[in-house]
Design a protein around this motif. Structure first.
Motif, PDB file in Angstrom:
ATOM      1  N   VAL A   1       0.839  -1.200   0.000  1.00 49.59           N
ATOM      2  CA  VAL A   1       0.000   0.000   0.000  1.00 49.59           C
ATOM      3  C   VAL A   1       0.876   1.252   0.000  1.00 49.59           C
ATOM      4  CG1 VAL A   1      -1.739   1.308   1.279  1.00 49.59           C
ATOM      5  CG2 VAL A   1      -1.919  -1.178   1.130  1.00 49.59           C
ATOM      6  N   GLU A   2       1.945   1.228   0.761  1.00 52.58           N
ATOM      7  CA  GLU A   2       2.859   2.376   0.787  1.00 52.58           C
ATOM      8  C   GLU A   2       3.441   2.632  -0.597  1.00 52.58           C
ATOM      9  OE1 GLU A   2       4.547   2.163   5.394  1.00 52.58           O
ATOM     10  OE2 GLU A   2       5.611   1.114   3.787  1.00 52.58           O
ATOM     11  N   ALA A   3       3.801   1.569  -1.303  1.00 56.17           N
ATOM     12  CA  ALA A   3       4.368   1.719  -2.647  1.00 56.17           C
ATOM     13  C   ALA A   3       3.346   2.311  -3.609  1.00 56.17           C
ATOM     14  CB  ALA A   3       4.871   0.368  -3.156  1.00 56.17           C
ATOM     15  N   VAL A   4       2.106   1.813  -3.543  1.00 52.48           N
ATOM     16  CA  VAL A   4       1.057   2.346  -4.423  1.00 52.48           C
ATOM     17  C   VAL A   4       0.764   3.795  -4.080  1.00 52.48           C
ATOM     18  CG1 VAL A   4      -1.366   2.114  -5.090  1.00 52.48           C
ATOM     19  CG2 VAL A   4       0.047   0.061  -4.822  1.00 52.48           C
TER      20      VAL A   4
ATOM     21  N   ALA B   1     -15.070   6.795 -13.641  1.00 54.54           N
ATOM     22  CA  ALA B   1     -14.780   5.407 -13.267  1.00 54.54           C
ATOM     23  C   ALA B   1     -13.519   4.875 -13.935  1.00 54.54           C
ATOM     24  CB  ALA B   1     -15.967   4.516 -13.611  1.00 54.54           C
ATOM     25  N   ASP B   2     -13.225   5.339 -15.160  1.00 57.11           N
ATOM     26  CA  ASP B   2     -12.067   4.780 -15.866  1.00 57.11           C
ATOM     27  C   ASP B   2     -10.736   5.315 -15.337  1.00 57.11           C
ATOM     28  OD1 ASP B   2     -12.244   7.327 -16.890  1.00 57.11           O
ATOM     29  OD2 ASP B   2     -12.207   6.725 -18.998  1.00 57.11           O
ATOM     30  N   ARG B   3     -10.793   6.144 -14.271  1.00 59.10           N
ATOM     31  CA  ARG B   3      -9.562   6.581 -13.607  1.00 59.10           C
ATOM     32  C   ARG B   3      -9.456   5.982 -12.203  1.00 59.10           C
ATOM     33  NH1 ARG B   3      -8.184  12.577 -13.581  1.00 59.10           N
ATOM     34  NH2 ARG B   3      -6.095  11.672 -13.493  1.00 59.10           N
ATOM     35  N   PHE B   4     -10.306   4.996 -11.932  1.00 57.63           N
ATOM     36  CA  PHE B   4     -10.350   4.378 -10.598  1.00 57.63           C
ATOM     37  C   PHE B   4     -10.077   2.887 -10.692  1.00 57.63           C
ATOM     38  CE2 PHE B   4     -12.852   2.195  -7.255  1.00 57.63           C
ATOM     39  CZ  PHE B   4     -12.248   2.745  -6.125  1.00 57.63           C
ATOM     40  N   LEU B   5      -9.287   2.378  -9.753  1.00 55.01           N
ATOM     41  CA  LEU B   5      -8.949   0.955  -9.679  1.00 55.01           C
ATOM     42  C   LEU B   5      -9.252   0.463  -8.270  1.00 55.01           C
ATOM     43  CD1 LEU B   5      -5.732  -0.769 -11.017  1.00 55.01           C
ATOM     44  CD2 LEU B   5      -6.498  -1.207  -8.686  1.00 55.01           C
ATOM     45  N   MET B   6      -9.876  -0.701  -8.173  1.00 56.71           N
ATOM     46  CA  MET B   6     -10.205  -1.282  -6.866  1.00 56.71           C
ATOM     47  C   MET B   6      -9.436  -2.568  -6.651  1.00 56.71           C
ATOM     48  SD  MET B   6     -12.042  -0.710  -4.151  1.00 56.71           S
ATOM     49  CE  MET B   6     -12.474  -1.658  -2.663  1.00 56.71           C
ATOM     50  N   VAL B   7      -8.870  -2.717  -5.455  1.00 56.24           N
ATOM     51  CA  VAL B   7      -8.112  -3.908  -5.073  1.00 56.24           C
ATOM     52  C   VAL B   7      -8.882  -4.632  -3.974  1.00 56.24           C
ATOM     53  CG1 VAL B   7      -5.951  -4.781  -4.091  1.00 56.24           C
ATOM     54  CG2 VAL B   7      -5.922  -2.759  -5.589  1.00 56.24           C
ATOM     55  N   GLY B   8      -9.119  -5.924  -4.158  1.00 59.47           N
ATOM     56  CA  GLY B   8      -9.814  -6.656  -3.109  1.00 59.47           C
ATOM     57  C   GLY B   8      -9.898  -8.140  -3.360  1.00 59.47           C
TER      58      GLY B   8
ATOM     59  N   ARG C   1      -9.818  -5.369 -18.111  1.00 57.44           N
ATOM     60  CA  ARG C   1      -9.467  -4.376 -17.109  1.00 57.44           C
ATOM     61  C   ARG C   1      -9.257  -5.002 -15.723  1.00 57.44           C
ATOM     62  NH1 ARG C   1     -13.913  -1.938 -16.653  1.00 57.44           N
ATOM     63  NH2 ARG C   1     -15.059  -2.787 -18.430  1.00 57.44           N
ATOM     64  N   LEU C   2      -9.023  -6.295 -15.700  1.00 60.56           N
ATOM     65  CA  LEU C   2      -8.841  -7.014 -14.438  1.00 60.56           C
ATOM     66  C   LEU C   2      -7.527  -7.784 -14.441  1.00 60.56           C
ATOM     67  CD1 LEU C   2      -9.899  -8.213 -11.716  1.00 60.56           C
ATOM     68  CD2 LEU C   2     -11.030  -9.982 -13.091  1.00 60.56           C
ATOM     69  N   ARG C   3      -6.840  -7.742 -13.317  1.00 60.49           N
ATOM     70  CA  ARG C   3      -5.670  -8.580 -13.097  1.00 60.49           C
ATOM     71  C   ARG C   3      -5.863  -9.329 -11.793  1.00 60.49           C
ATOM     72  NH1 ARG C   3      -5.419  -7.113 -17.435  1.00 60.49           N
ATOM     73  NH2 ARG C   3      -3.701  -6.233 -18.668  1.00 60.49           N
ATOM     74  N   THR C   4      -5.187 -10.475 -11.674  1.00 60.28           N
ATOM     75  CA  THR C   4      -5.213 -11.255 -10.436  1.00 60.28           C
ATOM     76  C   THR C   4      -3.793 -11.421  -9.936  1.00 60.28           C
ATOM     77  OG1 THR C   4      -7.203 -12.475 -11.116  1.00 60.28           O
ATOM     78  CG2 THR C   4      -5.843 -13.465  -9.392  1.00 60.28           C
ATOM     79  N   VAL C   5      -3.570 -11.145  -8.671  1.00 59.45           N
ATOM     80  CA  VAL C   5      -2.265 -11.356  -8.063  1.00 59.45           C
ATOM     81  C   VAL C   5      -2.454 -12.180  -6.797  1.00 59.45           C
ATOM     82  CG1 VAL C   5      -1.364  -9.186  -8.974  1.00 59.45           C
ATOM     83  CG2 VAL C   5      -2.284  -9.243  -6.659  1.00 59.45           C
ATOM     84  N   VAL C   6      -1.449 -12.941  -6.441  1.00 63.64           N
ATOM     85  CA  VAL C   6      -1.560 -13.794  -5.263  1.00 63.64           C
ATOM     86  C   VAL C   6      -0.659 -13.336  -4.129  1.00 63.64           C
ATOM     87  CG1 VAL C   6      -2.284 -15.817  -6.590  1.00 63.64           C
ATOM     88  CG2 VAL C   6       0.152 -15.413  -6.193  1.00 63.64           C
ATOM     89  N   ARG C   7       0.249 -12.408  -4.408  1.00 64.99           N
ATOM     90  CA  ARG C   7       1.150 -11.901  -3.364  1.00 64.99           C
ATOM     91  C   ARG C   7       1.038 -10.388  -3.283  1.00 64.99           C
ATOM     92  NH1 ARG C   7       6.863 -12.644  -3.635  1.00 64.99           N
ATOM     93  NH2 ARG C   7       6.627 -11.710  -5.706  1.00 64.99           N
TER      94      ARG C   7
ATOM     95  N   PRO D   1       1.961  -3.532  -6.498  1.00 63.04           N
ATOM     96  CA  PRO D   1       2.391  -2.295  -7.155  1.00 63.04           C
ATOM     97  C   PRO D   1       2.646  -2.476  -8.651  1.00 63.04           C
ATOM     98  CG  PRO D   1       3.507  -2.548  -5.055  1.00 63.04           C
ATOM     99  CD  PRO D   1       2.795  -3.836  -5.319  1.00 63.04           C
ATOM    100  N   GLY D   2       3.217  -3.606  -9.029  1.00 63.06           N
ATOM    101  CA  GLY D   2       3.469  -3.854 -10.442  1.00 63.06           C
ATOM    102  C   GLY D   2       2.190  -4.008 -11.235  1.00 63.06           C
ATOM    103  N   ALA D   3       1.198  -4.690 -10.652  1.00 64.34           N
ATOM    104  CA  ALA D   3      -0.076  -4.867 -11.336  1.00 64.34           C
ATOM    105  C   ALA D   3      -0.800  -3.525 -11.476  1.00 64.34           C
ATOM    106  CB  ALA D   3      -0.945  -5.857 -10.567  1.00 64.34           C
ATOM    107  N   VAL D   4      -0.723  -2.681 -10.445  1.00 64.56           N
ATOM    108  CA  VAL D   4      -1.324  -1.345 -10.532  1.00 64.56           C
ATOM    109  C   VAL D   4      -0.658  -0.547 -11.642  1.00 64.56           C
ATOM    110  CG1 VAL D   4      -1.647   0.858  -9.342  1.00 64.56           C
ATOM    111  CG2 VAL D   4      -2.054  -1.289  -8.117  1.00 64.56           C
ATOM    112  N   ALA D   5       0.672  -0.602 -11.706  1.00 65.59           N
ATOM    113  CA  ALA D   5       1.399   0.137 -12.741  1.00 65.59           C
ATOM    114  C   ALA D   5       1.031  -0.352 -14.140  1.00 65.59           C
ATOM    115  CB  ALA D   5       2.903  -0.001 -12.508  1.00 65.59           C
ATOM    116  N   GLU D   6       0.856  -1.669 -14.281  1.00 61.51           N
ATOM    117  CA  GLU D   6       0.486  -2.227 -15.583  1.00 61.51           C
ATOM    118  C   GLU D   6      -0.882  -1.719 -16.034  1.00 61.51           C
ATOM    119  OE1 GLU D   6      -0.711  -6.535 -17.580  1.00 61.51           O
ATOM    120  OE2 GLU D   6       0.263  -6.483 -15.611  1.00 61.51           O
ATOM    121  N   LEU D   7      -1.855  -1.745 -15.125  1.00 61.03           N
ATOM    122  CA  LEU D   7      -3.193  -1.279 -15.481  1.00 61.03           C
ATOM    123  C   LEU D   7      -3.221   0.240 -15.676  1.00 61.03           C
ATOM    124  CD1 LEU D   7      -5.502  -3.512 -13.258  1.00 61.03           C
ATOM    125  CD2 LEU D   7      -5.087  -3.679 -15.714  1.00 61.03           C
ATOM    126  N   ALA D   8      -2.394   0.954 -14.932  1.00 60.72           N
ATOM    127  CA  ALA D   8      -2.325   2.409 -15.111  1.00 60.72           C
ATOM    128  C   ALA D   8      -1.815   2.750 -16.506  1.00 60.72           C
ATOM    129  CB  ALA D   8      -1.426   3.024 -14.041  1.00 60.72           C
TER     130      ALA D   8
END
Length: 246
Positions: free
Chosen positions: A115-118, A173-180, A220-226, A231-238
């Motif tokens: 979260v700090e990195a993002v 909405a297209d400038r917003f990303l949700m993680v959960g 517009r969706l990615r899945t991460v397990v760690r 941060p890398g997945a956020v950067a990719e979608l950004a």
């Protein structure tokens, strides 16, 4: 973040995304079944399924969270045992709820650093649902609430709720990303509005939260397990968001 073509804000879910939660609910349910098992055959009574049915129909009345679960446990126990359950055992079920409410916040591995990195590159907000008092306590005790621009505790996480929040944020909405971790609450509604999502599966999920209608491979969706991969997945979608707007 100043480029109005790019992703501007990242929302984070709380329970089972930032800290452990469902594990405690699962343990409470097992204890509930042990209590009820003294009165009925668990296999024949379908205790687990019937508790879920009671919880589901009570969401509109009690909402989400520990208190709603415990009230539903009491109702289900009375129904399953044909009103034979003792006052002492009902008191034990109430005690399960108190234990759930007293659990300390246990952050998931690496999530604070993620979260700090993002937060270094994007505004971050926390969007969670459940019992207001309990969620406020967990947010207070998590140790990094100051990273979030806003903290929203809502009664439901659906397209209407996200649309309202985005209007308050003055953000398309297209400038917003949700993680959960929940496809139903964190991912599907945001994608439906035209936003972005990162699904972080948790090893156990309440059946209600696993139900969601999604495309087979939403672009517009990615899945991460760690957490370290967030941060890398956020950067990719950004980058993809900027390309799509450009």
């Amino acid at each position: 973040m100043d480029d109005n073509r790019s992703l501007a804000m990242v929302g984070f879910d709380a329970d089972d995304t930032l800290w452990r939660s469902q594990d405690y609910f699962d343990a409470a349910q097992l204890e509930f079944e042990r209590i009820v098992g003294a009165y009925v055959d668990l296999a024949d009574s379908r205790a687990q399924q019937r508790l879920y049915e009671v919880e589901t129909r009570n969401i509109a009345v009690f909402g989400y969270g520990v208190k709603g679960m415990v009230l539903s446990m009491i109702e289900a126990a009375v129904e399953l045992t044909a009103e034979r359950i003792s006052a002492a055992d009902l008191h034990r079920i109430v005690g399960l709820g108190k234990e759930l409410l007293r659990h300390p916040v246990e952050l998931l591995p690496g999530i604070r650093e993620a979260v700090e990195a993002v937060a270094r590159d994007f505004e971050v907000v926390l969007i969670t649902k459940g019992d207001l008092f309990h969620q406020e306590a967990k947010v207070r005790d998590c140790g990094f609430a100051d990273l979030f621009r806003r903290i929203e505790i809502v009664s439901e996480k659906d397209t209407a709720t996200y649309a309202r929040l985005l209007a308050e944020f003055e953000l398309p909405a297209d400038r917003f990303l949700m993680v959960g971790n929940s496809l139903r609450s964190d991912i599907a509604p945001v994608l439906a509005l035209g936003g972005w999502g990162i699904h972080v599966p948790y090893h156990t999920t309440w059946a209600h939260e696993a139900q969601a209608e999604l495309d087979v491979d939403p672009p517009r969706l990615r899945t991460v397990v760690r957490a370290a991969d967030l941060p890398g997945a956020v950067a990719e979608l950004a980058a993809l968001a900027t390309h799509n707007r450009g």
